[in-house]
Design an enzyme around this catalytic site. Sequence first.
Site, PDB file in Angstrom:
ATOM      1  N   TYR A 134     -51.246 -11.155 114.224  1.00  0.00           N
ATOM      2  CA  TYR A 134     -51.136 -11.354 115.669  1.00  0.00           C
ATOM      3  C   TYR A 134     -52.450 -11.108 116.390  1.00  0.00           C
ATOM      4  CZ  TYR A 134     -46.274 -12.394 115.206  1.00  0.00           C
ATOM      5  OH  TYR A 134     -45.097 -13.030 114.860  1.00  0.00           O
ATOM      6  N   ARG A 160     -53.964 -14.470 116.251  1.00  0.00           N
ATOM      7  CA  ARG A 160     -53.322 -15.359 117.225  1.00  0.00           C
ATOM      8  C   ARG A 160     -53.815 -15.051 118.637  1.00  0.00           C
ATOM      9  NH1 ARG A 160     -47.109 -16.575 116.961  1.00  0.00           N
ATOM     10  NH2 ARG A 160     -47.959 -18.373 118.078  1.00  0.00           N
ATOM     11  N   GLN A 181     -41.291 -20.856 125.350  1.00  0.00           N
ATOM     12  CA  GLN A 181     -41.161 -20.288 124.017  1.00  0.00           C
ATOM     13  C   GLN A 181     -42.513 -19.817 123.500  1.00  0.00           C
ATOM     14  OE1 GLN A 181     -39.046 -24.087 122.840  1.00  0.00           O
ATOM     15  NE2 GLN A 181     -38.005 -22.681 121.473  1.00  0.00           N
ATOM     16  N   ASN A 182     -43.564 -20.126 124.244  1.00  0.00           N
ATOM     17  CA  ASN A 182     -44.913 -19.772 123.821  1.00  0.00           C
ATOM     18  C   ASN A 182     -45.234 -18.317 124.157  1.00  0.00           C
ATOM     19  OD1 ASN A 182     -45.213 -22.447 123.028  1.00  0.00           O
ATOM     20  ND2 ASN A 182     -46.080 -23.047 124.997  1.00  0.00           N
ATOM     21  N   VAL A 183     -46.088 -17.725 123.342  1.00  0.00           N
ATOM     22  CA  VAL A 183     -46.454 -16.323 123.565  1.00  0.00           C
ATOM     23  C   VAL A 183     -47.853 -16.190 124.157  1.00  0.00           C
ATOM     24  CG1 VAL A 183     -44.901 -15.430 121.798  1.00  0.00           C
ATOM     25  CG2 VAL A 183     -47.217 -16.106 121.141  1.00  0.00           C
ATOM     26  N   HIS A 221     -40.018 -15.503 123.838  1.00  0.00           N
ATOM     27  CA  HIS A 221     -40.354 -14.947 122.522  1.00  0.00           C
ATOM     28  C   HIS A 221     -41.430 -13.878 122.562  1.00  0.00           C
ATOM     29  CE1 HIS A 221     -38.686 -18.921 120.673  1.00  0.00           C
ATOM     30  NE2 HIS A 221     -37.732 -18.085 121.051  1.00  0.00           N
ATOM     31  N   SER A 279     -38.571 -29.244 120.831  1.00  0.00           N
ATOM     32  CA  SER A 279     -37.339 -29.938 120.469  1.00  0.00           C
ATOM     33  C   SER A 279     -36.122 -29.154 120.934  1.00  0.00           C
ATOM     34  CB  SER A 279     -37.259 -30.118 118.948  1.00  0.00           C
ATOM     35  OG  SER A 279     -37.170 -28.861 118.300  1.00  0.00           O
ATOM     36  N   PRO A 310     -39.587 -38.319 121.464  1.00  0.00           N
ATOM     37  CA  PRO A 310     -38.487 -37.551 122.062  1.00  0.00           C
ATOM     38  C   PRO A 310     -37.182 -37.658 121.277  1.00  0.00           C
ATOM     39  CG  PRO A 310     -38.880 -39.565 123.306  1.00  0.00           C
ATOM     40  CD  PRO A 310     -39.995 -39.454 122.309  1.00  0.00           C
ATOM     41  N   ASN A 311     -36.543 -36.524 121.113  1.00  0.00           N
ATOM     42  CA  ASN A 311     -35.230 -36.468 120.473  1.00  0.00           C
ATOM     43  C   ASN A 311     -34.232 -35.993 121.516  1.00  0.00           C
ATOM     44  OD1 ASN A 311     -32.965 -36.093 118.922  1.00  0.00           O
ATOM     45  ND2 ASN A 311     -33.747 -34.296 117.843  1.00  0.00           N
TER      46      ASN A 311
END
Length: 235
Positions: free
Chosen positions: A55, A58, A88-90, A106, A173, A199-200
């Site tokens: 981390y 990161r 969802q990104n840190v 997260h 997603s 895209p889904n």
Amino acid sequence: MNKPICVVLTGAGISAESGIPTFRAEDGLWAGYNIEEVCTPEALKKNRAKVLEFYNERRRNAQAAQPNAAHLALVELEKAYDVQIITQNVDDLHERAGSQNVLHLHGELNKARSSFNTDYVVPCLGDQHIDDKDNHGHPMRPHIVFFGENVPMLDQAVKLVKKADIVIVIGTSLQVYPTNGLVNEAPYGAAIYLVDPNPNTGFIRKHVVAVKEKAGEGVPKIVKVLLNKAARSSN
């Protein structure tokens, strides 16, 4: 008059354009790492030094990156909308771009927390060290939600989406439990946009406007449309 509420759900795709490798990309950040060795509670107990250094790497990578056109466009959107970002990104690229309301599902790279007391959270802009302690002498850990751990901000995220007039999904997603159901919490009639080169929409049980572009291209276009719409409504 209250501004319309626009909830923005972002994932790794938006940060990738700033040079932050996407989660588990074939040639990305997680290549060469087993998730079980760096992102689980068991890994922290087994080899704290390895987890902390992972981390730390990161954090250095994220701090070297800069917000891109998508991040900056979302700041512009605040001129006419109550923008609530759920990421969802840190990394902190949304905050550095100037976004006022950012909820990290997260966790956050630039924070550390006690391994004993989840409420003891402190800034962490440099490297974490194995001998870092909280105010009672307990070991510190990354302020990251590991695999197998609960997502403490999920309930708050659900409440935000349930109030949305508009939902924009960018670079994710949303197929990973438990965040995969978030967009479907939007109220009936809410406008939903999905920005992704591929895209889904199968996981979304509502009508979706799909923008088949990368975040840096598609998000500014959507923001322009929404700002023009708001301007017409105010006249």
